[in-house]
Design a protein around this motif. Sequence first.
Motif, PDB file in Angstrom:
ATOM      1  N   THR A 139       0.849  -1.196   0.000  1.00  0.00           N
ATOM      2  CA  THR A 139       0.000   0.000   0.000  1.00  0.00           C
ATOM      3  C   THR A 139       0.878   1.237   0.000  1.00  0.00           C
ATOM      4  O   THR A 139       1.784   1.368   0.825  1.00  0.00           O
ATOM      5  N   LEU A 140       0.610   2.133  -0.935  1.00  0.00           N
ATOM      6  CA  LEU A 140       1.331   3.403  -1.037  1.00  0.00           C
ATOM      7  C   LEU A 140       0.362   4.535  -0.746  1.00  0.00           C
ATOM      8  O   LEU A 140      -0.771   4.523  -1.226  1.00  0.00           O
ATOM      9  N   ALA A 141       0.801   5.529   0.012  1.00  0.00           N
ATOM     10  CA  ALA A 141      -0.007   6.730   0.233  1.00  0.00           C
ATOM     11  C   ALA A 141       0.924   7.905   0.454  1.00  0.00           C
ATOM     12  O   ALA A 141       2.076   7.744   0.863  1.00  0.00           O
ATOM     13  N   GLY A 142       0.404   9.098   0.222  1.00  0.00           N
ATOM     14  CA  GLY A 142       1.186  10.312   0.404  1.00  0.00           C
ATOM     15  C   GLY A 142       2.070  10.588  -0.797  1.00  0.00           C
ATOM     16  O   GLY A 142       1.896  10.028  -1.874  1.00  0.00           O
ATOM     17  N   GLY A 143       3.038  11.481  -0.603  1.00  0.00           N
ATOM     18  CA  GLY A 143       3.938  11.839  -1.696  1.00  0.00           C
ATOM     19  C   GLY A 143       3.362  12.928  -2.583  1.00  0.00           C
ATOM     20  O   GLY A 143       2.303  13.487  -2.311  1.00  0.00           O
ATOM     21  N   LYS A 144       4.071  13.214  -3.659  1.00  0.00           N
ATOM     22  CA  LYS A 144       3.684  14.288  -4.567  1.00  0.00           C
ATOM     23  C   LYS A 144       3.621  13.743  -5.990  1.00  0.00           C
ATOM     24  O   LYS A 144       4.337  12.817  -6.360  1.00  0.00           O
ATOM     25  N   LEU A 145       2.780  14.368  -6.795  1.00  0.00           N
ATOM     26  CA  LEU A 145       2.634  13.951  -8.188  1.00  0.00           C
ATOM     27  C   LEU A 145       3.965  14.018  -8.945  1.00  0.00           C
ATOM     28  O   LEU A 145       4.249  13.192  -9.811  1.00  0.00           O
ATOM     29  N   THR A 146       4.785  14.988  -8.604  1.00  0.00           N
ATOM     30  CA  THR A 146       6.040  15.180  -9.336  1.00  0.00           C
ATOM     31  C   THR A 146       7.020  14.029  -9.150  1.00  0.00           C
ATOM     32  O   THR A 146       7.983  13.906  -9.909  1.00  0.00           O
ATOM     33  N   THR A 147       6.801  13.174  -8.152  1.00  0.00           N
ATOM     34  CA  THR A 147       7.698  12.032  -7.935  1.00  0.00           C
ATOM     35  C   THR A 147       7.018  10.717  -8.302  1.00  0.00           C
ATOM     36  O   THR A 147       7.387   9.651  -7.805  1.00  0.00           O
ATOM     37  N   PHE A 148       6.052  10.778  -9.212  1.00  0.00           N
ATOM     38  CA  PHE A 148       5.243   9.586  -9.512  1.00  0.00           C
ATOM     39  C   PHE A 148       6.089   8.412  -9.977  1.00  0.00           C
ATOM     40  O   PHE A 148       5.816   7.268  -9.625  1.00  0.00           O
ATOM     41  N   ARG A 149       7.130   8.675 -10.763  1.00  0.00           N
ATOM     42  CA  ARG A 149       7.886   7.557 -11.324  1.00  0.00           C
ATOM     43  C   ARG A 149       8.679   6.829 -10.231  1.00  0.00           C
ATOM     44  O   ARG A 149       8.710   5.598 -10.191  1.00  0.00           O
ATOM     45  N   VAL A 191       6.924   0.823  -5.461  1.00  0.00           N
ATOM     46  CA  VAL A 191       5.823  -0.136  -5.309  1.00  0.00           C
ATOM     47  C   VAL A 191       6.127  -1.415  -6.085  1.00  0.00           C
ATOM     48  O   VAL A 191       5.962  -2.531  -5.566  1.00  0.00           O
ATOM     49  N   LEU A 192       6.581  -1.291  -7.311  1.00  0.00           N
ATOM     50  CA  LEU A 192       6.869  -2.475  -8.130  1.00  0.00           C
ATOM     51  C   LEU A 192       7.979  -3.317  -7.514  1.00  0.00           C
ATOM     52  O   LEU A 192       7.915  -4.548  -7.524  1.00  0.00           O
ATOM     53  N   GLN A 193       8.983  -2.652  -6.983  1.00  0.00           N
ATOM     54  CA  GLN A 193      10.074  -3.405  -6.359  1.00  0.00           C
ATOM     55  C   GLN A 193       9.584  -4.141  -5.116  1.00  0.00           C
ATOM     56  O   GLN A 193      10.030  -5.262  -4.835  1.00  0.00           O
ATOM     57  N   ALA A 194       8.649  -3.534  -4.372  1.00  0.00           N
ATOM     58  CA  ALA A 194       8.099  -4.208  -3.201  1.00  0.00           C
ATOM     59  C   ALA A 194       7.232  -5.397  -3.602  1.00  0.00           C
ATOM     60  O   ALA A 194       7.144  -6.382  -2.866  1.00  0.00           O
ATOM     61  N   CYS A 195       6.583  -5.321  -4.770  1.00  0.00           N
ATOM     62  CA  CYS A 195       5.735  -6.423  -5.250  1.00  0.00           C
ATOM     63  C   CYS A 195       6.553  -7.523  -5.928  1.00  0.00           C
ATOM     64  O   CYS A 195       6.067  -8.658  -6.067  1.00  0.00           O
ATOM     65  N   ALA A 196       7.759  -7.191  -6.382  1.00  0.00           N
ATOM     66  CA  ALA A 196       8.503  -8.085  -7.265  1.00  0.00           C
ATOM     67  C   ALA A 196       8.719  -9.469  -6.669  1.00  0.00           C
ATOM     68  O   ALA A 196       8.499 -10.494  -7.326  1.00  0.00           O
ATOM     69  N   ASP A 202      13.288  -3.069 -12.393  1.00  0.00           N
ATOM     70  CA  ASP A 202      14.441  -2.189 -12.495  1.00  0.00           C
ATOM     71  C   ASP A 202      14.103  -0.996 -13.360  1.00  0.00           C
ATOM     72  O   ASP A 202      13.266  -1.077 -14.260  1.00  0.00           O
ATOM     73  N   ASP A 203      14.763   0.095 -13.080  1.00  0.00           N
ATOM     74  CA  ASP A 203      14.604   1.306 -13.881  1.00  0.00           C
ATOM     75  C   ASP A 203      15.968   1.651 -14.461  1.00  0.00           C
ATOM     76  O   ASP A 203      16.899   1.978 -13.738  1.00  0.00           O
ATOM     77  N   HIS A 204      16.074   1.535 -15.767  1.00  0.00           N
ATOM     78  CA  HIS A 204      17.359   1.791 -16.419  1.00  0.00           C
ATOM     79  C   HIS A 204      17.450   3.201 -16.992  1.00  0.00           C
ATOM     80  O   HIS A 204      18.331   3.504 -17.796  1.00  0.00           O
ATOM     81  N   GLY A 205      16.498   4.066 -16.590  1.00  0.00           N
ATOM     82  CA  GLY A 205      16.565   5.454 -17.036  1.00  0.00           C
ATOM     83  C   GLY A 205      16.069   5.674 -18.445  1.00  0.00           C
ATOM     84  O   GLY A 205      16.345   6.717 -19.045  1.00  0.00           O
ATOM     85  N   ALA A 206      15.335   4.717 -19.006  1.00  0.00           N
ATOM     86  CA  ALA A 206      14.816   4.898 -20.360  1.00  0.00           C
ATOM     87  C   ALA A 206      13.735   5.976 -20.370  1.00  0.00           C
ATOM     88  O   ALA A 206      13.143   6.308 -19.337  1.00  0.00           O
TER      89      ALA A 206
END
Length: 345
Positions: free
Chosen positions: A184-194, A200-205, A213-217
């Motif tokens: 579960t994710l809550a809080g934060g700002k729209l500008t940090t969506f990525r 979240v994906l890493q926690a689900c992995a 992984d995020d390779h900066g594409a």
Amino acid sequence: GGEALNGMRVVELLREDGRVTGLLAEDCETGLRYGFNTRAVAQATGAWADQLRRKTGLEHIRPLRGSHLLLPAWRLPVAHAFSFMHGADKRPVFVFPWEGATVIGTTDLDHTAPLAEEARISPDEVTYLLDACAQQFPAAGIGAADVLSTWAGVRPVVSDGDAGRKPSDEKREHALWVEPGCVTLAGGKLTTFRLLALEVLQACASMVGRTADDHGAATFAALSSQPMPSLSPAQQKRLIGRYGRALPQLLALIDELGVEPVVGTDTLWAELAWAAEQELVLHLDDLLLRRTRLGLLLAQGAAAELPRIRALCQSRLGWDDARWQQEEQDYLALWQRCYSLPIDD
């Protein structure tokens, strides 16, 4: 490979031996309920997050309401955003151009109304925002009669439960709660969506036997250039930014329907047709308040344009005359209740 289901409400998470194994969802249109088996649930439901997650007792969601006033651009023309401190409480307030109009916002108050109800501005918030405008632009003489529409949203601010802390003093950091089978994710700002999405994906992995992984594409693939001689450079830039890879299909509709905008806005009539055909519209407020913003940008929620909107969209939505009349009645009642100036009880 994902599939979006619109109008589905998650009723509860299903648990076995302390692990989330699925969820029960309800189709809000039919009332039918469906069970889903899952290896992992990623819950990003904002202010509603506490209704489903297993609480630790250490942190909770503090729903905070932010409300806005929208003015015609001619009434308060601004070329860029202004940020300043409100004289009453020293909070930052903004006046900025948006969608060819001017917005004054925002407030920051505890939202005590039920989350199931649509958020709406209060009379005190209207006064607060008009006072801010008068402070920054005293010669403009902006009053309630100048307001085209209002809207409010609810922020999912993560709080440690300090009841004495003012809403604006709460931190805007996000929180990630993990239990077996659910993140579960809550809080934060729209500008940090990525970054939040990656977390979240890493926690689900590990739950699904995958890696994240995020390779900066690049987030979006480059668009192939396509001639748009009927559109101005500003219109081309706007449509490319909004429709991305769906642009060729939209351009086909523009070829069919023309480039005429809805009067007083930058929105093309063809965009309404596109939304009706392609963007999971279930009700008229979907079309006029979210897929497009005509209900905010035009007087009385775009009531004067409803006959033409009906002629263009009714058949595309597959609604008969009785359905359209009911949708129009419901939409105008909702607009009056939640998107116009409030009636002071």
